[in-house]
Scaffold this motif. Structure first.
Motif, short mmCIF file in Angstrom:
data_model
loop_
_atom_site.label_atom_id
_atom_site.label_comp_id
_atom_site.label_asym_id
_atom_site.label_seq_id
_atom_site.Cartn_x
_atom_site.Cartn_y
_atom_site.Cartn_z
N GLU A 1 0.83 -1.21 0.00
CA GLU A 1 0.00 0.00 0.00
C GLU A 1 0.86 1.26 0.00
N GLY A 2 2.12 1.13 0.42
CA GLY A 2 3.04 2.26 0.38
C GLY A 2 2.95 3.18 1.56
N THR A 3 1.86 3.16 2.28
CA THR A 3 1.68 4.00 3.46
C THR A 3 0.66 3.33 4.37
N ARG A 4 0.61 3.79 5.61
CA ARG A 4 -0.33 3.20 6.56
C ARG A 4 -1.77 3.51 6.18
N SER A 5 -2.64 2.56 6.41
CA SER A 5 -4.07 2.76 6.20
C SER A 5 -4.61 3.57 7.38
N LYS A 6 -5.29 4.66 7.07
CA LYS A 6 -5.86 5.50 8.14
C LYS A 6 -7.09 4.83 8.78
N THR A 7 -7.75 3.97 8.03
CA THR A 7 -8.99 3.34 8.50
C THR A 7 -8.77 1.92 9.03
N GLY A 8 -7.60 1.35 8.75
CA GLY A 8 -7.36 -0.04 9.09
C GLY A 8 -7.81 -0.99 7.99
N GLU A 9 -8.54 -0.46 7.00
CA GLU A 9 -8.98 -1.28 5.86
C GLU A 9 -7.83 -1.41 4.86
N LEU A 10 -7.82 -2.51 4.14
CA LEU A 10 -6.78 -2.74 3.14
C LEU A 10 -6.98 -1.78 1.97
N GLY A 11 -5.92 -1.05 1.63
CA GLY A 11 -5.98 -0.10 0.52
C GLY A 11 -5.52 -0.73 -0.78
#
Length: 193
Positions: A112-122
């Motif tokens: 994803e390259g960065t952390r997910s803000k929602t916790g959902e898989l991007g």
């Protein structure tokens, strides 16, 4: 004991009492040869958590900015991390990643390259697909299932290697290859949450 082994032991001792790790699927991890380890990204602690629970040493790409932080910039290369310039095609980082895989080591990525803000898989970036297609490595999906809350169970699930025979033979694009990897991570999350 080298710095990687020492750091792995130290981080394990520090984190284990706080996050009750449940590690699943370690037996799926190839014992030798190049491995592209791809995980979802939900917290800054993901790299050490994946690294300390993996059965083999992991080389991680880390954003170039952290290498300019005093002390951290000196330690990171000694614990198998190397810089990548985000937002552009970093040929040096791509070469370094391929060399790690071709030398039979484990390269850890967060597609994803960065952390997910929602916790959902991007959405995954093409870099993971690039490494999967340009090497003969095993591709191991990994799901980190949180949340990171003190004294709550944190799952780290290593899946069976993704079969890339067909996709390599059909000369798929890096984006298509990344989507296959992301689908495997998504499946692990759904099966184990």
């Amino acid at each position: 004991m080298n710095l990687y082994s020492f750091a792995k032991s130290l981080i394990y001792v520090l984190l284990k009492p706080v996050y009750r790790f449940e590690v699943i699927g370690r037996e799926h991890f190839p014992k030798e040869g190049g491995v592209l380890l791809c995980a979802n990204h939900i917290d800054n602690l993901d790299p050490p958590v994946v690294g300390i629970n993996a059965p083999r040493p992991v080389h991680f790409m880390a954003k170039a900015e952290v290498f300019s932080v005093p002390l951290l910039g000196k330690i990171l290369p000694r614990v198998n991390a190397f810089p990548v310039k985000r937002g552009m095609s970093d040929r040096e980082a791509l070469r370094k990643g391929l060399a790690i895989l071709n030398d039979g080591h484990v390269l850890g990525l967060f597609p994803e390259g960065t952390r997910s803000k929602t916790g959902e898989l991007g959405k995954g970036l093409a870099g993971a697909g690039f490494f999967a297609l340009r090497s003969e490595s095993a591709i191991v999906p990994c799901a980190i299932i949180g949340p990171y809350k003190p004294f709550k169970r944190l799952k780290v699930v290593y899946g069976r290697p993704v079969d890339f025979t067909e996709i390599r033979r059909n000369k798929a694009s890096a984006d298509e290859a990344t989507e296959l990897i992301m689908a495997a991570i998504r499946k692990l999350i759904e099966e184990h949450k």
